[in-house]
Design a protein around this motif. Structure first.
Motif, PDB file in Angstrom:
ATOM      1  N   THR A  92      -9.205  25.050 -12.536  1.00 56.92           N
ATOM      2  CA  THR A  92     -10.273  24.994 -13.465  1.00 56.92           C
ATOM      3  C   THR A  92     -10.063  25.311 -14.651  1.00 56.92           C
ATOM      4  O   THR A  92     -10.791  24.775 -15.649  1.00 56.92           O
ATOM      5  CB  THR A  92     -11.292  26.457 -12.734  1.00 56.92           C
ATOM      6  N   ARG A  93      -9.028  26.404 -15.193  1.00 60.85           N
ATOM      7  CA  ARG A  93      -8.856  26.434 -16.545  1.00 60.85           C
ATOM      8  C   ARG A  93      -8.358  25.073 -17.271  1.00 60.85           C
ATOM      9  O   ARG A  93      -8.707  24.763 -18.482  1.00 60.85           O
ATOM     10  CB  ARG A  93      -7.702  27.512 -16.455  1.00 60.85           C
ATOM     11  N   LEU A  94      -7.276  24.183 -16.659  1.00 60.91           N
ATOM     12  CA  LEU A  94      -6.861  23.106 -17.291  1.00 60.91           C
ATOM     13  C   LEU A  94      -8.118  22.187 -17.326  1.00 60.91           C
ATOM     14  O   LEU A  94      -8.092  21.496 -18.600  1.00 60.91           O
ATOM     15  CB  LEU A  94      -5.927  22.659 -16.623  1.00 60.91           C
ATOM     16  N   SER A  95      -9.002  22.066 -16.430  1.00 60.39           N
ATOM     17  CA  SER A  95     -10.219  21.035 -16.679  1.00 60.39           C
ATOM     18  C   SER A  95     -11.113  21.615 -17.703  1.00 60.39           C
ATOM     19  O   SER A  95     -11.510  20.772 -18.256  1.00 60.39           O
ATOM     20  CB  SER A  95     -10.975  21.047 -15.331  1.00 60.39           C
ATOM     21  N   GLN A  96     -11.109  22.906 -17.930  1.00 59.92           N
ATOM     22  CA  GLN A  96     -12.148  23.489 -19.092  1.00 59.92           C
ATOM     23  C   GLN A  96     -11.436  23.131 -20.456  1.00 59.92           C
ATOM     24  O   GLN A  96     -12.251  22.751 -21.010  1.00 59.92           O
ATOM     25  CB  GLN A  96     -12.305  24.918 -18.759  1.00 59.92           C
ATOM     26  N   MET A  97     -10.032  23.316 -20.326  1.00 58.52           N
ATOM     27  CA  MET A  97      -9.520  23.063 -21.730  1.00 58.52           C
ATOM     28  C   MET A  97      -9.941  21.577 -21.997  1.00 58.52           C
ATOM     29  O   MET A  97      -9.945  21.224 -23.173  1.00 58.52           O
ATOM     30  CB  MET A  97      -8.001  23.154 -21.488  1.00 58.52           C
ATOM     31  N   LEU A  98      -9.566  20.752 -21.060  1.00 56.74           N
ATOM     32  CA  LEU A  98      -9.984  19.222 -21.548  1.00 56.74           C
ATOM     33  C   LEU A  98     -11.459  19.010 -21.765  1.00 56.74           C
ATOM     34  O   LEU A  98     -11.724  18.205 -22.815  1.00 56.74           O
ATOM     35  CB  LEU A  98      -9.664  18.258 -20.227  1.00 56.74           C
ATOM     36  N   ASN A  99     -12.358  19.774 -21.162  1.00 51.33           N
ATOM     37  CA  ASN A  99     -13.956  19.537 -21.424  1.00 51.33           C
ATOM     38  C   ASN A  99     -14.088  19.963 -22.917  1.00 51.33           C
ATOM     39  O   ASN A  99     -14.774  19.569 -23.850  1.00 51.33           O
ATOM     40  CB  ASN A  99     -14.952  20.315 -20.707  1.00 51.33           C
ATOM     41  N   GLU A 100     -13.671  20.978 -23.449  1.00 56.32           N
ATOM     42  CA  GLU A 100     -13.540  21.840 -24.650  1.00 56.32           C
ATOM     43  C   GLU A 100     -12.989  20.658 -25.559  1.00 56.32           C
ATOM     44  O   GLU A 100     -13.440  20.623 -26.801  1.00 56.32           O
ATOM     45  CB  GLU A 100     -13.055  23.128 -24.711  1.00 56.32           C
ATOM     46  N   ALA A 101     -11.894  20.244 -25.407  1.00 61.11           N
ATOM     47  CA  ALA A 101     -11.287  19.192 -26.221  1.00 61.11           C
ATOM     48  C   ALA A 101     -12.124  18.146 -26.482  1.00 61.11           C
ATOM     49  O   ALA A 101     -12.153  17.664 -27.577  1.00 61.11           O
ATOM     50  CB  ALA A 101      -9.982  18.839 -25.755  1.00 61.11           C
ATOM     51  N   ILE A 102     -12.814  17.637 -25.566  1.00 62.81           N
ATOM     52  CA  ILE A 102     -13.748  16.410 -25.427  1.00 62.81           C
ATOM     53  C   ILE A 102     -14.880  16.797 -26.431  1.00 62.81           C
ATOM     54  O   ILE A 102     -15.252  15.844 -27.264  1.00 62.81           O
ATOM     55  CB  ILE A 102     -14.102  15.731 -24.343  1.00 62.81           C
ATOM     56  N   VAL A 103     -15.566  17.885 -26.298  1.00 61.85           N
ATOM     57  CA  VAL A 103     -16.657  18.481 -27.188  1.00 61.85           C
ATOM     58  C   VAL A 103     -16.212  18.547 -28.473  1.00 61.85           C
ATOM     59  O   VAL A 103     -17.083  18.162 -29.438  1.00 61.85           O
ATOM     60  CB  VAL A 103     -17.288  19.524 -26.557  1.00 61.85           C
ATOM     61  N   ALA A 104     -15.050  19.159 -28.759  1.00 67.69           N
ATOM     62  CA  ALA A 104     -14.642  19.243 -30.192  1.00 67.69           C
ATOM     63  C   ALA A 104     -14.330  18.246 -30.877  1.00 67.69           C
ATOM     64  O   ALA A 104     -14.623  17.670 -32.027  1.00 67.69           O
ATOM     65  CB  ALA A 104     -13.171  19.988 -30.146  1.00 67.69           C
ATOM     66  N   HIS A 105     -13.982  16.906 -29.964  1.00 61.61           N
ATOM     67  CA  HIS A 105     -13.575  15.569 -30.652  1.00 61.61           C
ATOM     68  C   HIS A 105     -15.083  14.922 -30.916  1.00 61.61           C
ATOM     69  O   HIS A 105     -14.991  14.275 -31.849  1.00 61.61           O
ATOM     70  CB  HIS A 105     -12.738  14.802 -29.560  1.00 61.61           C
ATOM     71  N   GLU A 106     -15.978  15.043 -30.198  1.00 62.63           N
ATOM     72  CA  GLU A 106     -17.212  14.407 -30.313  1.00 62.63           C
ATOM     73  C   GLU A 106     -17.858  15.167 -31.646  1.00 62.63           C
ATOM     74  O   GLU A 106     -18.582  14.508 -32.399  1.00 62.63           O
ATOM     75  CB  GLU A 106     -18.298  14.571 -28.990  1.00 62.63           C
ATOM     76  N   ALA A 107     -17.754  16.580 -31.643  1.00 59.73           N
ATOM     77  CA  ALA A 107     -18.326  17.126 -32.724  1.00 59.73           C
ATOM     78  C   ALA A 107     -17.780  16.671 -34.013  1.00 59.73           C
ATOM     79  O   ALA A 107     -18.178  16.584 -35.266  1.00 59.73           O
ATOM     80  CB  ALA A 107     -18.299  18.577 -32.650  1.00 59.73           C
ATOM     81  N   GLN A 108     -16.293  16.422 -34.104  1.00 59.68           N
ATOM     82  CA  GLN A 108     -15.629  15.902 -35.202  1.00 59.68           C
ATOM     83  C   GLN A 108     -15.971  14.656 -35.510  1.00 59.68           C
ATOM     84  O   GLN A 108     -16.130  14.102 -36.785  1.00 59.68           O
ATOM     85  CB  GLN A 108     -14.026  16.069 -34.819  1.00 59.68           C
ATOM     86  N   LYS A 109     -16.481  13.736 -34.529  1.00 57.22           N
ATOM     87  CA  LYS A 109     -17.026  12.320 -34.941  1.00 57.22           C
ATOM     88  C   LYS A 109     -18.300  12.575 -35.826  1.00 57.22           C
ATOM     89  O   LYS A 109     -18.375  11.572 -36.758  1.00 57.22           O
ATOM     90  CB  LYS A 109     -17.353  11.757 -33.716  1.00 57.22           C
ATOM     91  N   SER A 110     -19.077  13.382 -35.442  1.00 56.02           N
ATOM     92  CA  SER A 110     -20.162  13.590 -36.099  1.00 56.02           C
ATOM     93  C   SER A 110     -20.054  14.242 -37.546  1.00 56.02           C
ATOM     94  O   SER A 110     -20.564  13.878 -38.594  1.00 56.02           O
ATOM     95  CB  SER A 110     -21.327  14.583 -35.576  1.00 56.02           C
ATOM     96  N   GLU A 111     -18.875  15.010 -37.646  1.00 59.07           N
ATOM     97  CA  GLU A 111     -18.595  15.699 -39.099  1.00 59.07           C
ATOM     98  C   GLU A 111     -18.001  14.305 -39.897  1.00 59.07           C
ATOM     99  O   GLU A 111     -18.396  14.272 -41.053  1.00 59.07           O
ATOM    100  CB  GLU A 111     -17.340  16.557 -38.612  1.00 59.07           C
ATOM    101  N   LEU A 112     -17.186  13.436 -39.432  1.00 59.69           N
ATOM    102  CA  LEU A 112     -16.722  12.381 -39.988  1.00 59.69           C
ATOM    103  C   LEU A 112     -17.857  11.337 -40.362  1.00 59.69           C
ATOM    104  O   LEU A 112     -17.974  11.089 -41.791  1.00 59.69           O
ATOM    105  CB  LEU A 112     -15.879  11.546 -39.265  1.00 59.69           C
ATOM    106  N   SER A 113     -18.977  11.167 -39.767  1.00 64.00           N
ATOM    107  CA  SER A 113     -19.906  10.371 -39.916  1.00 64.00           C
ATOM    108  C   SER A 113     -20.692  10.888 -41.273  1.00 64.00           C
ATOM    109  O   SER A 113     -21.245  10.258 -41.927  1.00 64.00           O
ATOM    110  CB  SER A 113     -21.110  10.057 -38.841  1.00 64.00           C
ATOM    111  N   LEU A 114     -21.196  12.162 -40.875  1.00 65.58           N
ATOM    112  CA  LEU A 114     -21.666  12.933 -42.166  1.00 65.58           C
ATOM    113  C   LEU A 114     -21.186  12.864 -43.425  1.00 65.58           C
ATOM    114  O   LEU A 114     -21.642  12.567 -44.425  1.00 65.58           O
ATOM    115  CB  LEU A 114     -22.173  14.390 -41.719  1.00 65.58           C
ATOM    116  N   ALA A 115     -19.601  12.937 -43.467  1.00 60.92           N
ATOM    117  CA  ALA A 115     -18.920  12.983 -44.657  1.00 60.92           C
ATOM    118  C   ALA A 115     -18.998  11.581 -45.419  1.00 60.92           C
ATOM    119  O   ALA A 115     -19.086  11.553 -46.551  1.00 60.92           O
ATOM    120  CB  ALA A 115     -17.313  13.301 -44.342  1.00 60.92           C
TER     121      ALA A 115
END
Length: 245
Positions: free
Chosen positions: A208-231
């Motif tokens: 469960t911990r490893l799966s949660q780490m993947l989910n958090e990484a995906i969320v951070a990656h998507e958030a960074q896409k928005s940051e790049l688009s905004l920049a």
């Protein structure tokens, strides 16, 4: 002694793996360097200066104050007048003998139909205009000079904003690549964890911990896409061109 050797071996493997990942990220960041795609910083600053409505306002302000300066220098012309009067009608006139004062001259006036006009310059200068002329010119000149410096201040501020937004874009792009690499790493780890979980090698909490780490990484990656688009959008708005990234 056997367990210590195994622990040291695992530690060395983790260090080597970490170094490989760091080298991989560094090489790919260099390969995907967005600064090689973006226009040069100097050209972006030039574009921002050309587009800026604030700087255009400063240009108009300079023209205004230069005109005010010329007006102050020629203000004395406001007190110089050219007057002309024209009239037409029947007028009573004195004869030459009446004008000479001869006693025998008749006192009767004779009337004639005439055009009459007068023309000439006049000058009326208030004392305050004389005393304040130099101060008025000096004040207008100072305003014109101030408008020039105000434009330079605005240009410096705009240059700073372009530099900040440019670096924010570069940073956002690099972080997006890093987050993407982390997601890829966690995906591989998640596949291995799933296999090990099915084979009973790892427990449910660990899986469960490893799966949660993947989910958090995906969320951070998507958030960074928005940051790049905004920049990208912020820099494009500032310089007035499409960056095509």
């Amino acid at each position: 002694m056997k367990y210590i050797a195994i622990a040291l071996l695992l530690l060395l493997c983790n260090v080597a793996l970490g170094q490989e990942i760091d080298e991989f990220i560094a090489k790919n960041l260099e390969k995907n360097d967005i600064t090689k795609v973006l226009p040069s910083l100097d050209s972006l600053i030039t574009l921002a200066h050309e587009k800026s409505p604030d700087l255009k306002y400063r240009d108009a302000d300079q023209k205004y104050w230069k005109a005010r300066q010329r007006l102050a220098q020629t203000r004395w012309l406001d007190y110089f007048y050219l007057e002309a009067v024209y009239s037409y009608g029947v007028y009573d006139n004195l004869t030459a003998s009446q004008l000479s004062g001869a006693p025998q001259a008749s006192q009767t006036l004779f009337s004639t139909e005439q055009d009459r006009y007068t023309f000439g310059p006049s000058l009326k200068i208030p004392i305050s205009a004389i005393l304040n002329r130099k101060n008025t010119i000096r004040s207008a000149k100072a305003e014109a000079e101030r408008s020039v410096y105000e434009k330079e201040v605005d240009k410096a501020k705009l240059r700073e904003v372009v530099i900040v937004r440019y670096n924010e874009l570069v940073k956002a792009h690099r972080l997006l690549f890093v987050y993407g690499s982390i997601v890829d790493t966690y995906k591989i780890q998640a596949l291995r964890a799933e296999t090990e979980y099915k084979n009973g090698i790892i427990s449910v909490p660990e899986y469960t911990r490893l799966s949660q780490m993947l989910n958090e990484a995906i969320v951070a990656h998507e958030a960074q896409k928005s940051e790049l688009s905004l920049a990208i959008l912020l820099l494009e708005e500032l310089v007035g061109i499409k960056l095509n990234i």
